[in-house]
Design an enzyme around this catalytic site. Structure first.
Site, PDB file in Angstrom:
ATOM      1  N   CYS A  55     -10.011  12.497 -10.282  1.00 52.48           N
ATOM      2  CA  CYS A  55      -9.565  12.329 -11.665  1.00 52.48           C
ATOM      3  C   CYS A  55     -10.729  11.843 -12.532  1.00 52.48           C
ATOM      4  O   CYS A  55     -11.598  12.627 -12.890  1.00 52.48           O
ATOM      5  CB  CYS A  55      -8.339  11.427 -11.718  1.00 52.48           C
ATOM      6  SG  CYS A  55      -7.406  11.652 -13.230  1.00 52.48           S
ATOM      7  N   HIS A  87      -4.822  14.012  -8.190  1.00 53.08           N
ATOM      8  CA  HIS A  87      -4.927  12.914  -7.215  1.00 53.08           C
ATOM      9  C   HIS A  87      -4.514  13.384  -5.821  1.00 53.08           C
ATOM     10  O   HIS A  87      -3.375  13.151  -5.415  1.00 53.08           O
ATOM     11  CB  HIS A  87      -4.036  11.747  -7.640  1.00 53.08           C
ATOM     12  CG  HIS A  87      -4.484  11.094  -8.897  1.00 53.08           C
ATOM     13  ND1 HIS A  87      -5.373  10.046  -8.899  1.00 53.08           N
ATOM     14  CD2 HIS A  87      -4.210  11.365 -10.193  1.00 53.08           C
ATOM     15  CE1 HIS A  87      -5.612   9.679 -10.154  1.00 53.08           C
ATOM     16  NE2 HIS A  87      -4.913  10.471 -10.960  1.00 53.08           N
ATOM     17  N   GLU A 125      -5.112  12.036  -3.172  1.00 55.15           N
ATOM     18  CA  GLU A 125      -4.814  10.882  -2.305  1.00 55.15           C
ATOM     19  C   GLU A 125      -3.314  10.615  -2.175  1.00 55.15           C
ATOM     20  O   GLU A 125      -2.889   9.953  -1.234  1.00 55.15           O
ATOM     21  CB  GLU A 125      -5.544   9.626  -2.811  1.00 55.15           C
ATOM     22  CG  GLU A 125      -5.071   9.045  -4.129  1.00 55.15           C
ATOM     23  CD  GLU A 125      -5.816   9.613  -5.350  1.00 55.15           C
ATOM     24  OE1 GLU A 125      -6.307  10.759  -5.264  1.00 55.15           O
ATOM     25  OE2 GLU A 125      -5.867   8.924  -6.388  1.00 55.15           O
TER      26      GLU A 125
END
Ligand code: GLN
Length: 552
Positions: A384, A510, A512
């Protein structure tokens, strides 16, 4: 025929930060291992409508759900452990509850009535809890209440849970209280008194826990268990000692070993398959048998608070463990890099990650880390903001666009290579107004990204207001940047990668949030692999051990 769903209500006692969220996630895992459908919900007693506007210092990471809610980081544990997507309804705050009730009041829905905590607020809490059961068709819904028993602000939530026990059939609700047993060093004793007090606190509200999970840093013996059972009025087999684990992924196995899974089933009169935790055992075994040292740097401004990057940290671990890499995360404060400090530490890294972030503080330090990665061909993954600073660095130092910046940091930059999204321009409210949640992205064939994913179209979660400025797309592309991920209409840049670099990739989303211990995210997997190759190629491992030998 038993009724669905069953509810497990999980409260905390004595102190916070004993891993209640992880414990709840682990209970979810052992139930799922029996073939049950599990949903989890977190009730947060604070008045913010969501944690999206809270500082990471206050709250740690903001976890984003697929449907675009900004939620508590415990929801990340839930998704990673139970491997089911949570939703907007999975995190309810007191702020949301009050907002809903007050909006109804203003509309006139309660005309003539006095609006009160009981029953209006408690009814709304109960509605939210029951909605999760209906929306997910779960066999078991686990509801965690944030904070500890005795907090003033959690009272309406506990009162709602008490009311639910009467409304649900008694056999359909189970109350689990997670406490902590302090150890007194001088006398080498484990103390149960705080647990007794917190159970008394709960009883005062009308809740008698059925299970006590006693967190401890030390082994506890049967006498302690008998004492807790006696004083807190729970069965001995419902006192579950849970010692601090060396690895968070071992917690479901530790809980399974205590027999809590079978206890819950028996209590709910649920029939289920024998638990299959073999995949999970494999994960923990691999975590413990990693060998090759890999040094990954996370450059951010909240690095002293690792919780702020919880999902990033876990995603690196998932990818590393599957590749037998023992990853050492090196936390580097971008503010220090900015002041010219710790720059030499960058040279010790096998890979660099710049994660999510907001505001100008520390940005120039992040740009310095990007420059180091680009010039020295160190694998780089930008998440990001990490993609945005990668583009700013490239613009300044390769395209020679002096003072290139994001308009988030410099509204009058002559080269705003990152700019506010058009859809954001009219927005003034800060809460819940970013581009949030899951959006599709199409990948350029044969790019680094397409090879990592092995797919041509992906879905990823977002949380941003700024984007790559398309006025600069042509200039970047001619000079060697591949925009390998775009929104399906081709307008929004989702992934940028450098062609003349083994692995330098930034994504506007994102990844993650999608990594799982048994299924590392493809971008993290590719990044870790590139980092290991970088380390091995340069013989850095040998170099490092030689340096260590010199030190000794
Ligand atoms: N601050 C940047 C934006 O709003 C990046 C956000 C982030 O890293 N999540 O676009």
């Amino acid at each position: 025929m038993t009724t669905k769903p069953k509810y497990i209500f999980c409260t905390g006692g004595v102190v916070s930060s004993v891993g209640k969220g992880l414990t709840v996630a682990a209970i979810g895992r052992i139930l799922k291992a029996r073939g049950l459908k599990v949903a989890i919900q977190k009730l947060d007693p604070y008045l913010n409508v969501d944690p999206g506007t809270m500082s990471p210092y206050q709250h740690g990471e903001v976890f984003v759900t697929a449907d675009g809610a900004e939620t508590d980081l415990d929801l990340g544990h839930y998704e990673r452990f139970v491997d089911e997507n949570v939703s907007r309804m999975s995190n309810i705050t007191a702020g949301q509850v009050y907002l809903t009730v007050l909006e109804k009041e203003r509309k006139g829905d309660y005309l003539g009535g006095t609006i009160q905590v009981v029953p209006h607020i408690t009814n709304e809490i109960k509605r939210c809890i029951r909605l999760v059961g209906r929306q997910t068709d779960a066999d078991v819904v686990i509801v965690e209440v944030g904070g500890t028993a005795g907090d003033i602000e959690s009272l309406p939530f506990l009162e709602a849970l008490r009311q639910l026990r009467t409304e649900l059939k008694r056999r359909d609700a189970l109350y689990v209280h997670v406490t902590f047993l302090p150890h007194i060093g001088a006398t080498d004793e484990i103390k149960t008194k705080p647990t007794q007090h917190s159970v008394r606190e709960l009883r005062g509200i009308g809740i008698q826990p059925n299970v006590i999970i006693a967190r401890t840093d030390h082994p506890i013996n049967d006498d302690i268990i008998s004492k807790i059972a006696l004083f807190c009025d729970v069965d001995e087999d419902a006192v579950i000692p849970l010692q601090t684990a060396d690895n968070i992924y071992a917690v479901p196995l530790m809980i399974e070993e205590t027999g809590l899974g079978d206890f819950i089933l028996k209590r709910f009169r649920l029939e289920a398959a024998a638990p299959d935790l073999s995949e999970w055992e494999g994960i923990v075994r691999r975590c413990r048998s990693v060998t090759d040292k890999l040094r990954i740097g996370i450059v951010g401004k909240y690095v002293e608070l690792h919780d702020a990057y919880m999902s990033v940290k876990e995603s690196i671990t998932h990818a590393a463990v599957l590749q037998s890499q023992d990853v050492e995360i090196c936390w580097i404060h971008s503010g220090e890099l900015e002041k010219g400090k710790r720059l030499d530490e960058l040279e010790t890294l096998d890979g660099i990650i710049v994660p999510s972030g907001f505001g100008y503080r520390g940005i120039e330090g992040k740009i310095a880390a990007v420059k180091h990665a680009r010039e020295n061909k160190v694998p780089y993954l930008g998440l990001c903001l990490g993609m945005q600073v990668m583009c700013i660095e490239y613009a300044r130092n390769v395209l020679r666009l002096d003072d290139a910046n994001s308009t988030e940091f410099d509204v009058s930059s002559p080269h705003p290579v990152i700019d506010l999204m058009a859809e954001q321009r009219a927005i003034t409210d800060m809460g819940g107004t970013m581009r949030l949640g899951e959006y599709p992205c199409k990948l350029t064939p044969n790019s680094l990204a397409a090879r990592a994913y092995g797919a041509s179209r992906i879905m990823e979660r977002h949380r941003h207001r700024y984007e790559f400025n398309n006025d600069y797309r042509a200039a970047f592309m001619t000079s060697g940047v591949c925009f390998s991920g775009l929104s399906p209409d081709g307008i929004l840049v989702e992934i940028a990668e450098l062609q003349d670099h083994p692995f330098m990739l930034g994504c506007q989303f994102h990844p993650e949030f999608l990594s799982r211990p048994n299924r590392p995210h493809p971008l993290f997997a590719a990044f870790v692999q590139a980092s290991a190759e970088y380390r091995d190629e340069l013989g850095r491992l040998a170099l490092r051990s030689a340096m260590r030998a010199d030190d000794n």
